[in-house]
Design a protein around this motif. Structure first.
Motif, PDB file in Angstrom:
ATOM      1  N   THR A  28       0.839  -1.207   0.000  1.00 54.88           N
ATOM      2  CA  THR A  28       0.000   0.000   0.000  1.00 54.88           C
ATOM      3  C   THR A  28       0.874   1.258   0.000  1.00 54.88           C
ATOM      4  OG1 THR A  28      -0.146  -0.166   2.409  1.00 54.88           O
ATOM      5  CG2 THR A  28      -1.926  -1.143   1.123  1.00 54.88           C
ATOM      6  N   GLU A  63       0.684   3.924  -1.747  1.00 56.25           N
ATOM      7  CA  GLU A  63      -0.032   5.197  -1.823  1.00 56.25           C
ATOM      8  C   GLU A  63      -0.486   5.651  -0.444  1.00 56.25           C
ATOM      9  OE1 GLU A  63      -0.669   8.431  -3.605  1.00 56.25           O
ATOM     10  OE2 GLU A  63      -0.295   6.755  -4.962  1.00 56.25           O
ATOM     11  N   HIS A  90      -6.144  14.181  -1.616  1.00 57.71           N
ATOM     12  CA  HIS A  90      -5.758  12.971  -0.880  1.00 57.71           C
ATOM     13  C   HIS A  90      -6.826  11.902  -1.021  1.00 57.71           C
ATOM     14  CE1 HIS A  90      -3.108  15.613   1.895  1.00 57.71           C
ATOM     15  NE2 HIS A  90      -2.333  14.957   1.054  1.00 57.71           N
ATOM     16  N   ARG A 124      -6.780  10.208  -4.380  1.00 57.79           N
ATOM     17  CA  ARG A 124      -5.674   9.247  -4.501  1.00 57.79           C
ATOM     18  C   ARG A 124      -5.985   7.955  -3.762  1.00 57.79           C
ATOM     19  NH1 ARG A 124      -0.765  12.838  -2.518  1.00 57.79           N
ATOM     20  NH2 ARG A 124       0.276  10.796  -2.413  1.00 57.79           N
ATOM     21  N   ILE A 156      -6.944   3.478  -4.973  1.00 55.70           N
ATOM     22  CA  ILE A 156      -6.072   2.358  -4.621  1.00 55.70           C
ATOM     23  C   ILE A 156      -6.723   1.037  -5.003  1.00 55.70           C
ATOM     24  CG2 ILE A 156      -5.135   1.073  -2.647  1.00 55.70           C
ATOM     25  CD1 ILE A 156      -4.594   3.717  -1.301  1.00 55.70           C
TER      26      ILE A 156
END
Length: 279
Positions: free
Chosen positions: A212, A214, A268, A271, A275
């Motif tokens: 993970t 990101e 944020h 983004r 995921i």
């Protein structure tokens, strides 16, 4: 900025970042003493929603919370779950939604928690061997008797939620859900449309894994941890989400609760929304 509170059932005010008590050791000794300190510290830090269940130690978890926190602070909600019973099988437990079993577990929960009324009671799982109307009918009777305030469900599909809502007023749903596991997104959407509280369990599963990147990048930008970012994302993702992260460590408790103060920008969130995940 996401709201810090939610009214469960339309009237029961609770802070949106709660505490799951499942992981707290209950056996006598230093570990139990630590559990008592953690439960008390959670309330000191502002937690007003604590989740437990008959299944957690077969009542021992409920007793632990009562020992730690009774008499309860004003506004503190301890929600419990019924519908799972001990079994001689390899799992050690089985679903049991028979009305007499549900009633018995509620009566024991009232005594263990030292209350006359459970403000939020959830059916831990729907028992496929018992008609849903019988299971929910038993809980509705307890509600009519004043022993239960509001009723919720756990691990349900949209179809099961719709069916249940024809029988009872559903105040909450507790399904597995996290930033990396959104299998139950349709259930969350149904809850949001109906104003039903959605309490995700395993809310930070996998947040600290190497896969993970990101999450880790956003955490670094904000001076936070991946766990905090994952919890903050849940709070921003939907106004009906009330995460209940659990831990048996004081440092993790404080880390989790600090996520309520973490501000994610729309960038944020975009983004994080993108995921790769399951579901």
């Amino acid at each position: 900025m996401a709201s810090s509170t939610f009214r469960i059932g339309g009237d029961l005010k609770a802070g949106r970042l709660g505490f799951g008590a499942m992981r707290l050791p209950t056996e006598p000794g230093p570990a139990r003493d630590a559990s008592l300190r953690i439960a008390r510290r959670a309330v000191e830090l502002g937690v007003t929603l604590i989740d437990t269940a008959h299944m957690y130690g077969w009542g021992a978890n409920e007793e632990l919370l009562a020992e730690a926190l009774h008499p309860y602070a004003d506004g503190l909600l301890i929600t419990t779950k019924v519908g799972v019973a001990r079994s001689a099988g390899p799992a050690g437990w089985t679903l049991d939604g028979r009305p007499d079993v549900l009633r018995d577990q509620v009566e024991h929960a009232l005594r263990r928690l030292r209350v006359e009324r459970i403000e939020l009671l959830q059916l831990h799982r729907i028992d496929p061997e018992v008609p849903l109307a019988d299971q929910l009918g038993a809980l509705r009777e307890l509600q009519a008797e004043g022993k239960v305030g509001r009723l919720g469900l756990s691990e349900v599909t949209v179809a099961e939620l719709d069916q249940a809502r024809e029988i009872i007023d559903v105040a909450s749903v507790q399904n597995r859900y996290s930033l990396l596991d959104r299998e139950h997104e349709p259930v969350l959407a149904a809850c949001e449309a109906a104003g039903i509280a959605f309490l995700p369990w395993r809310p930070v599963a996998g947040a600290a894994s190497a896969a993970t990147a990101e999450i880790a990048a956003v955490a670094a930008e904000l001076g936070a941890t991946p766990t905090q970012v994952s919890l903050a994302w849940l709070l921003h993702h939907s106004p009906v989400i009330l995460p209940i992260p659990g831990t048996a460590r004081l440092d993790h408790l404080e880390e989790n609760l600090a996520a309520a103060r973490l501000h994610l920008t729309p960038a944020h969130c975009d983004r994080l929304d993108g995921i790769e995940r399951t579901g």
